[in-house]
Design an enzyme around this catalytic site. Sequence first.
Site, PDB file in Angstrom:
ATOM      1  N   THR A  11       0.824  -1.220   0.000  1.00 30.73           N
ATOM      2  CA  THR A  11       0.000   0.000   0.000  1.00 30.73           C
ATOM      3  C   THR A  11       0.857   1.268   0.000  1.00 30.73           C
ATOM      4  OG1 THR A  11      -1.650  -1.220   1.259  1.00 30.73           O
ATOM      5  CG2 THR A  11      -1.861   1.169   1.263  1.00 30.73           C
ATOM      6  N   ILE A  12       1.806   1.345   0.901  1.00 27.99           N
ATOM      7  CA  ILE A  12       2.618   2.564   1.015  1.00 27.99           C
ATOM      8  C   ILE A  12       3.748   2.546  -0.020  1.00 27.99           C
ATOM      9  CG2 ILE A  12       4.084   3.931   2.562  1.00 27.99           C
ATOM     10  CD1 ILE A  12       1.093   3.918   3.354  1.00 27.99           C
ATOM     11  N   SER A 141       2.958   7.591  11.536  1.00 27.36           N
ATOM     12  CA  SER A 141       1.771   6.944  10.956  1.00 27.36           C
ATOM     13  C   SER A 141       0.833   7.961  10.318  1.00 27.36           C
ATOM     14  CB  SER A 141       1.021   6.189  12.058  1.00 27.36           C
ATOM     15  OG  SER A 141       0.334   7.134  12.869  1.00 27.36           O
ATOM     16  N   CYS A 142      -0.144   7.431   9.617  1.00 20.41           N
ATOM     17  CA  CYS A 142      -1.138   8.294   8.955  1.00 20.41           C
ATOM     18  C   CYS A 142      -1.859   9.179   9.963  1.00 20.41           C
ATOM     19  CB  CYS A 142      -2.136   7.428   8.190  1.00 20.41           C
ATOM     20  SG  CYS A 142      -2.794   6.045   9.145  1.00 20.41           S
ATOM     21  N   HIS A 222      -9.900   7.388   7.856  1.00 15.43           N
ATOM     22  CA  HIS A 222     -10.152   7.610   9.277  1.00 15.43           C
ATOM     23  C   HIS A 222     -10.926   8.927   9.443  1.00 15.43           C
ATOM     24  CE1 HIS A 222      -7.076   4.604  10.225  1.00 15.43           C
ATOM     25  NE2 HIS A 222      -6.118   5.331   9.695  1.00 15.43           N
TER      26      HIS A 222
HETATM   27  N1  LIG Z   1      -1.681   1.097   5.043  1.00 11.18           N
HETATM   28  C1  LIG Z   1      -1.744   2.125   5.843  1.00 11.18           C
HETATM   29  O1  LIG Z   1      -2.829   2.608   6.099  1.00 11.18           O
HETATM   30  C2  LIG Z   1      -0.515   2.723   6.434  1.00 11.18           C
HETATM   31  C3  LIG Z   1      -0.507   4.102   6.682  1.00 11.18           C
HETATM   32  C4  LIG Z   1       0.644   4.692   7.208  1.00 11.18           C
HETATM   33  C5  LIG Z   1       1.733   3.899   7.521  1.00 11.18           C
HETATM   34  N2  LIG Z   1       1.684   2.559   7.294  1.00 11.18           N
HETATM   35  C6  LIG Z   1       2.880   1.772   7.640  1.00 11.18           C
HETATM   36  O2  LIG Z   1       3.595   1.490   6.448  1.00 11.18           O
HETATM   37  C7  LIG Z   1       4.259   0.228   6.579  1.00 11.18           C
HETATM   38  C8  LIG Z   1       3.813  -0.648   5.424  1.00 11.18           C
HETATM   39  O3  LIG Z   1       2.423  -0.823   5.520  1.00 11.18           O
HETATM   40  P1  LIG Z   1       1.544  -1.179   4.247  1.00 11.18           P
HETATM   41  O4  LIG Z   1       0.144  -0.868   4.611  1.00 11.18           O
HETATM   42  O5  LIG Z   1       2.093  -0.589   3.001  1.00 11.18           O
HETATM   43  O6  LIG Z   1       1.715  -2.744   4.226  1.00 11.18           O
HETATM   44  P2  LIG Z   1       1.355  -3.742   3.054  1.00 11.18           P
HETATM   45  O7  LIG Z   1       0.302  -3.170   2.179  1.00 11.18           O
HETATM   46  O8  LIG Z   1       1.141  -5.054   3.670  1.00 11.18           O
HETATM   47  O9  LIG Z   1       2.699  -3.744   2.186  1.00 11.18           O
HETATM   48  C9  LIG Z   1       3.913  -4.234   2.654  1.00 11.18           C
HETATM   49  C10 LIG Z   1       4.483  -5.115   1.586  1.00 11.18           C
HETATM   50  O10 LIG Z   1       5.800  -5.528   1.969  1.00 11.18           O
HETATM   51  C11 LIG Z   1       6.037  -6.777   1.376  1.00 11.18           C
HETATM   52  N3  LIG Z   1       6.908  -7.551   2.259  1.00 11.18           N
HETATM   53  C12 LIG Z   1       6.593  -8.457   3.183  1.00 11.18           C
HETATM   54  N4  LIG Z   1       7.695  -8.922   3.801  1.00 11.18           N
HETATM   55  C13 LIG Z   1       8.729  -8.262   3.252  1.00 11.18           C
HETATM   56  C14 LIG Z   1      10.139  -8.297   3.426  1.00 11.18           C
HETATM   57  N5  LIG Z   1      10.705  -9.096   4.343  1.00 11.18           N
HETATM   58  N6  LIG Z   1      10.907  -7.480   2.682  1.00 11.18           N
HETATM   59  C15 LIG Z   1      10.358  -6.663   1.748  1.00 11.18           C
HETATM   60  N7  LIG Z   1       9.025  -6.594   1.529  1.00 11.18           N
HETATM   61  C16 LIG Z   1       8.232  -7.391   2.265  1.00 11.18           C
HETATM   62  C17 LIG Z   1       4.701  -7.448   1.134  1.00 11.18           C
HETATM   63  O11 LIG Z   1       4.591  -7.727  -0.217  1.00 11.18           O
HETATM   64  P3  LIG Z   1       5.169  -9.055  -0.874  1.00 11.18           P
HETATM   65  O12 LIG Z   1       5.311 -10.102   0.215  1.00 11.18           O
HETATM   66  O13 LIG Z   1       4.183  -9.403  -1.909  1.00 11.18           O
HETATM   67  O14 LIG Z   1       6.499  -8.633  -1.433  1.00 11.18           O
HETATM   68  C18 LIG Z   1       3.672  -6.372   1.408  1.00 11.18           C
HETATM   69  O15 LIG Z   1       2.775  -6.186   0.347  1.00 11.18           O
HETATM   70  C19 LIG Z   1       3.902  -0.290   7.984  1.00 11.18           C
HETATM   71  O16 LIG Z   1       4.888   0.144   8.879  1.00 11.18           O
HETATM   72  C20 LIG Z   1       2.592   0.436   8.273  1.00 11.18           C
HETATM   73  O17 LIG Z   1       2.341   0.545   9.638  1.00 11.18           O
HETATM   74  C21 LIG Z   1       0.607   1.956   6.723  1.00 11.18           C
END
Ligand SMILES: NC(=O)c1ccc[n+]([C@@H]2O[C@H](COP(=O)([O-])OP(=O)(O)OC[C@H]3O[C@@H](n4cnc5c(N)ncnc54)[C@H](OP(=O)(O)O)[C@@H]3O)[C@@H](O)[C@H]2O)c1
Length: 357
Positions: A11-12, A141-142, A222
């Site tokens: 997502t990010i 965070s967001c 949110h």
């Molecule tokens: N989503 C939100 O609302 C939001 C908002 C602000 C901040 N954040 C923060 O941003 C960070 C990422 O969140 P996200 O929502 O983007 O998560 P996400 O959508 O789950 O994306 C993270 C991606 O990282 C990949 N991944 C998993 N293990 C990994 C590894 N060992 N090395 C490299 N890539 C790996 C996964 O994809 P593959 O396994 O397919 O490669 C996964 O799609 C977190 O710290 C979260 O708290 C999220």
Amino acid sequence: MIKVGVNGYGTIGKRVADAVRAQPDMKLVGVAKTRPNYEAEAAVRKGYPLYAAIPEKSDAFRNAGIDLAGEIDDLVMQSDVVVDCTPSGIGEQNRELYRRYDTRALFQGGESADAVDASFNARANYDVARNDDVQFVRVVSCNTTGLSRLMAPLDEAFGVEKARITLIRRGGDPADASRGPINDILPDPVTVPSHHGPDVNTILPDLNIDTVGVKVPATLMHLHSVNVTLSEAPSVDEVRDLLHEESRLFLVPDIAGIGGTGQLKEFAMDTGRPRGDLWENCIWDESLSVEDNDLYLFQSIHQESDVIPENVDAIRAIMDAADQQESMEKTDENLGVGLESVFGGVRKRITPRNADD
Ligand SMILES: NC(=O)c1ccc[n+]([C@@H]2O[C@H](COP(=O)([O-])OP(=O)(O)OC[C@H]3O[C@@H](n4cnc5c(N)ncnc54)[C@H](OP(=O)(O)O)[C@@H]3O)[C@@H](O)[C@H]2O)c1
């Protein structure tokens, strides 16, 4: 030209990659993923060099017919900065990798504040990352980003005596099938106050803020119910004028007929925002209200995208490549941040541009 790698393309990460590509002073070296799923295909279609985040899993890409540019070490070695967008907790484990190549890294809000040298918000504490001793920075965070953007100008202009915020949080992101379906309203966390206030204090250490959290069965955004006791009692117009000056705060005009987060997202999509992203805090103008020294308002935060301009600014800050004003203006210009309504001659409008342009 700042060379940027993105580790974690979910997502990010996918949004950060597009935003980096839209900056003329940055070069996207590539993105790293663990597996060859649909997001890998999208990265390849966009022409992003793809690296295996877990070298032992490289064969899975080859077997799926996807050419890799290399493995994660190659990406880190070539990058001036890696933006780590891996799931919460993995970034912390990756610090050793970045240390090995003396590469600076940005982490996201899911990592602990203790795992980094500094926590970052472009509006509130940009200079914290412009220090030779800083290698690891956390873009908060967001929710913390949204609160910091709002509290910084209020505190500077009127003084914040006490902020009390109820965060009505989306249950999961739209593509996050593992979180749903749900049909409930959860105090989350049930302990009061919630951890969000202390997280804001990693950015604004002296701010007196209490937060409580609730989770609802929604995916889009949110909603924050905000009450701030100010040292001075401004008029509503004075508050409105102050918030209008901030490019990352969007005052939603009542005449637009936007009644909720669904219509906000529809507005973003109708005006051509990539992925329907809303990089700005969306504050309902009609909700602005002052009772004695108490300010009240509702703001919505698009969890998937409000941290994206902050990541771009954090890249310039950690490389000491621009000061706060220059970086924020560049980021806003290159992405098209500064969504404004044409209604009522509120302010001039910056036409949103696609981050892929
Ligand atoms: N989503 C939100 O609302 C939001 C908002 C602000 C901040 N954040 C923060 O941003 C960070 C990422 O969140 P996200 O929502 O983007 O998560 P996400 O959508 O789950 O994306 C993270 C991606 O990282 C990949 N991944 C998993 N293990 C990994 C590894 N060992 N090395 C490299 N890539 C790996 C996964 O994809 P593959 O396994 O397919 O490669 C996964 O799609 C977190 O710290 C979260 O708290 C999220």
